[in-house]
Design a protein around this motif. Structure first.
Motif, short mmCIF file in Angstrom:
data_model
loop_
_atom_site.label_atom_id
_atom_site.label_comp_id
_atom_site.label_asym_id
_atom_site.label_seq_id
_atom_site.Cartn_x
_atom_site.Cartn_y
_atom_site.Cartn_z
N LYS A 84 33.27 -35.05 40.68
CA LYS A 84 33.57 -34.91 39.25
C LYS A 84 33.97 -36.23 38.60
O LYS A 84 33.87 -36.36 37.38
CB LYS A 84 34.66 -33.85 39.03
N VAL A 85 34.42 -37.21 39.41
CA VAL A 85 34.75 -38.51 38.82
C VAL A 85 33.50 -39.19 38.28
O VAL A 85 33.58 -40.04 37.39
CB VAL A 85 35.46 -39.44 39.83
N PHE A 86 32.31 -38.82 38.80
CA PHE A 86 31.06 -39.44 38.36
C PHE A 86 30.60 -38.91 37.01
O PHE A 86 29.83 -39.57 36.32
CB PHE A 86 29.96 -39.20 39.41
N ILE A 87 31.02 -37.70 36.65
CA ILE A 87 30.51 -37.10 35.41
C ILE A 87 31.59 -36.88 34.35
O ILE A 87 31.28 -36.48 33.23
CB ILE A 87 29.80 -35.76 35.69
N LYS A 88 32.85 -37.13 34.70
CA LYS A 88 33.93 -36.89 33.74
C LYS A 88 33.77 -37.77 32.50
O LYS A 88 33.76 -37.28 31.37
CB LYS A 88 35.29 -37.14 34.40
N GLN A 89 33.66 -39.08 32.69
CA GLN A 89 33.48 -39.98 31.55
C GLN A 89 32.07 -39.88 30.98
O GLN A 89 31.86 -39.98 29.77
CB GLN A 89 33.77 -41.43 31.96
N LEU A 90 31.09 -39.66 31.84
CA LEU A 90 29.71 -39.53 31.38
C LEU A 90 29.57 -38.38 30.40
O LEU A 90 28.87 -38.49 29.38
CB LEU A 90 28.79 -39.33 32.59
N THR A 91 30.24 -37.29 30.67
CA THR A 91 30.22 -36.14 29.76
C THR A 91 30.78 -36.52 28.39
O THR A 91 30.21 -36.17 27.35
CB THR A 91 31.04 -34.97 30.36
N LYS A 92 31.90 -37.24 28.39
CA LYS A 92 32.50 -37.67 27.13
C LYS A 92 31.58 -38.63 26.39
O LYS A 92 31.44 -38.54 25.16
CB LYS A 92 33.84 -38.36 27.40
N SER A 93 30.95 -39.55 27.10
CA SER A 93 30.07 -40.53 26.46
C SER A 93 28.89 -39.85 25.78
O SER A 93 28.52 -40.21 24.66
CB SER A 93 29.58 -41.55 27.50
N ILE A 94 28.31 -38.88 26.46
CA ILE A 94 27.16 -38.16 25.88
C ILE A 94 27.60 -37.34 24.67
O ILE A 94 26.94 -37.32 23.63
CB ILE A 94 26.51 -37.26 26.95
N ARG A 95 28.74 -36.67 24.79
CA ARG A 95 29.24 -35.86 23.67
C ARG A 95 29.55 -36.73 22.46
O ARG A 95 29.17 -36.41 21.33
CB ARG A 95 30.47 -35.07 24.10
N ASN A 96 30.22 -37.85 22.69
CA ASN A 96 30.61 -38.72 21.58
C ASN A 96 29.41 -39.37 20.91
O ASN A 96 29.40 -39.59 19.70
CB ASN A 96 31.56 -39.80 22.07
N ARG A 97 28.39 -39.69 21.70
CA ARG A 97 27.26 -40.45 21.15
C ARG A 97 26.15 -39.57 20.62
O ARG A 97 25.45 -39.92 19.66
CB ARG A 97 26.69 -41.36 22.25
N TYR A 98 25.95 -38.39 21.22
CA TYR A 98 24.77 -37.59 20.89
C TYR A 98 25.06 -36.20 20.35
O TYR A 98 24.20 -35.60 19.71
CB TYR A 98 23.87 -37.47 22.13
N ASP A 99 26.25 -35.69 20.60
CA ASP A 99 26.56 -34.35 20.10
C ASP A 99 27.34 -34.36 18.81
O ASP A 99 27.56 -33.34 18.20
CB ASP A 99 27.35 -33.55 21.15
N THR A 100 27.80 -35.56 18.38
CA THR A 100 28.52 -35.68 17.12
C THR A 100 27.51 -35.67 15.97
O THR A 100 26.51 -36.38 16.05
CB THR A 100 29.33 -36.99 17.08
N PRO A 101 27.74 -34.89 14.91
CA PRO A 101 26.83 -34.91 13.76
C PRO A 101 26.65 -36.35 13.26
O PRO A 101 27.62 -37.11 13.22
CB PRO A 101 27.55 -34.05 12.72
N PRO A 102 25.41 -36.75 12.89
CA PRO A 102 25.14 -38.13 12.48
C PRO A 102 26.10 -38.70 11.46
O PRO A 102 26.49 -39.86 11.56
CB PRO A 102 23.72 -38.03 11.89
N LYS A 103 26.54 -37.91 10.48
CA LYS A 103 27.42 -38.46 9.43
C LYS A 103 28.81 -38.76 9.96
O LYS A 103 29.56 -39.47 9.31
CB LYS A 103 27.50 -37.48 8.25
N GLU A 104 29.15 -38.19 11.12
CA GLU A 104 30.49 -38.40 11.67
C GLU A 104 30.52 -39.46 12.76
O GLU A 104 31.57 -39.82 13.25
CB GLU A 104 31.03 -37.09 12.23
N ARG A 105 29.34 -39.97 13.19
CA ARG A 105 29.30 -40.95 14.26
C ARG A 105 29.82 -42.28 13.81
O ARG A 105 29.65 -42.68 12.70
CB ARG A 105 27.87 -41.12 14.78
#
Length: 437
Positions: free
Chosen positions: A416-437
């Motif tokens: 889980k240490v391999f995907i903990k930060q990776l999950t956050k990075s993907i959510r912050n970069r790609y799951d945030t609505p464009p106007k809020e990035r």
């Protein structure tokens, strides 16, 4: 008489409005003309800035159909305020004051990050995967300096030129070069190209700061975040690295080194953040002479004195230098340079357990054999991933399934240490609505 005055007043008002409109259009045309005359590199930067103001990831050749700068909203607003008082998301295209001030005031350029890598032999694919991981999550423009053997240059161009749609990415290819009077000795040190990094402050004279990484690095967090550590340097610090080991009982330097090394367990140079300007200016304490020596003067004497005592080449030389100049080194936590040593005998990187791995370092070829399948799973997932948003979002689930197959290994037990930060990075970069990035 009154009717006459009304007609005159109306004419004057119309004339004044027409004059304002003419000046507004003139200011806008002058701005567009000035932008059109920039070099292609500057034009690319402006295009990237437009994407950045929207908060988007900066992909593609630009926004189609709008015809207005990227920072404008769908409707153009006019505020009778100076330019600097307008909301950041509003451009006020039809507003005279906004257009005039927008032309007269220079926009501060967005900071460009500099990343360097040295690639020789069969390291092309590994290097390209590293660069992909850097670009998938990063926000600021990235200038990459690639030092490679001549026979690899065409292959790098073929691969990286296909990424031309990434407007926040530029690269420069350099040959492998050493000082002519000692080139043979430096090439024999550890690996043929390994010591090239020691000469980066002397080669990249126009670059102020630089992040150097080995080819077997994978970014699981934006490059922007480690780049921001430069601001944490105090006035004496010139570089930053992570410890070679967290656990002294399995440390290499404290058990086997025949030369001085930094701290309790030495430092690992696979991820090295540098203020090149300070490195070029500094005079280093040493054990060869009472006089302090600058970077370009200390390297060869250091090699001559210790070449029979060093095992890991340029990394050992860096350890020796910072042993004598400990005030010059900023040490960042192990999660910024997470290697098999941090889990092969049980987890010993506390920061990674708490927050996840930020930068993965697959040294000893673990991306390409079955010794550490957890490391290989992350590498294969990023190597096969494209730059499409949906591809990045769909990266996690298959990767977690692959990591679950590695729980029979020590590193896999803490997968889980391999995907903990990776999950956050993907959510912050790609799951945030464009106007809020």
């Amino acid at each position: 008489m009154r009717r006459y005055l009304r007609v005159v007043g109306l004419c004057l008002a119309c004339g004044f409005c027409s004059l304002l409109y003419a000046f507004s259009q003139l200011a806008v045309s002058l701005e567009e003309g000035a932008a059109g005359g920039r070099r292609p590199q500057a034009a690319a930067m402006v295009s990237w800035l437009a994407d950045g103001e929207r908060g988007g990831p900066g992909r593609g050749a630009g926004s189609a159909g709008s015809g207005r700068p990227g920072r404008c909203k769908g409707s153009s607003l006019c505020y009778w305020n100076p330019y600097w008082m307008l909301p950041s998301a509003v451009c006020g295209m039809n507003c005279f004051w906004e257009a005039a001030f927008r032309y007269s005031l220079k926009t501060q350029p967005t900071e460009k990050m500099h990343l360097a890598v040295v690639a020789c032999g069969e390291r092309l694919e590994e290097t390209v995967t590293m660069l992909k991981s850097a670009l998938i999550f990063s926000v600021q423009p990235l200038q990459v300096h690639i030092f490679a053997e001549d026979q690899l240059h065409d292959s790098f161009k073929d691969r990286l030129d296909s990424w031309s749609f990434l407007q926040r990415f530029n690269y420069t290819l350099y040959p492998i070069t050493f000082p002519s009077d000692s080139a043979t000795e430096w090439k024999k040190l550890f690996k043929p190209c390994a010591s090239q990094r020691l000469f980066l402050p002397l080669i990249l004279k126009e670059v102020d700061s630089l992040l150097y990484v080995d080819t077997d690095i994978l970014f699981l967090r934006p490059v922007d975040d480690i780049w921001s550590l430069l601001k944490k340097f105090n006035s004496t610090q010139i570089a930053a690295m992570a410890p070679e080991h967290e656990e002294p009982r399995i440390g290499w330097y404290n058990r086997f080194a025949r030369h001085p090394y930094y701290g309790k367990t030495g430092v690992n140079s696979g991820v090295m953040l540098m203020n090149l300007t300070r490195m070029r200016r500094k005079y280093f304490k040493n054990d060869m002479t009472t006089a302090r020596l600058q970077w370009g003067d200390i390297l060869m004497p250091l090699l001559k004195k210790y070449k029979l005592n060093i095992t890991w080449g340029d990394q050992d030389l860096l350890n020796i230098m910072f042993f004598h100049n400990p005030e010059s080194l900023f040490v960042f936590p192990c999660q910024w340079n997470y290697r098999p040593d941090h889990c092969i005998y049980g987890s010993n990187c506390r920061e990674a357990e708490e927050e996840g791995v930020f930068i993965l370092h697959g040294n000893r070829g673990v991306y390409h054999d079955d010794k550490q399948p957890a490391f290989r799973a992350v590498y294969e997932a990023l190597r096969n991933c494209s730059f499409e948003d949906d591809a990045v979002r769909s990266l996690l689930k298959p990767l977690e399934l692959e990591l679950q197959k590695t729980v029979h290994t020590y590193c896999g037990k803490t997968y889980k240490v391999f995907i903990k930060q990776l999950t956050k990075s993907i959510r912050n970069r790609y799951d945030t609505p464009p106007k809020e990035r």
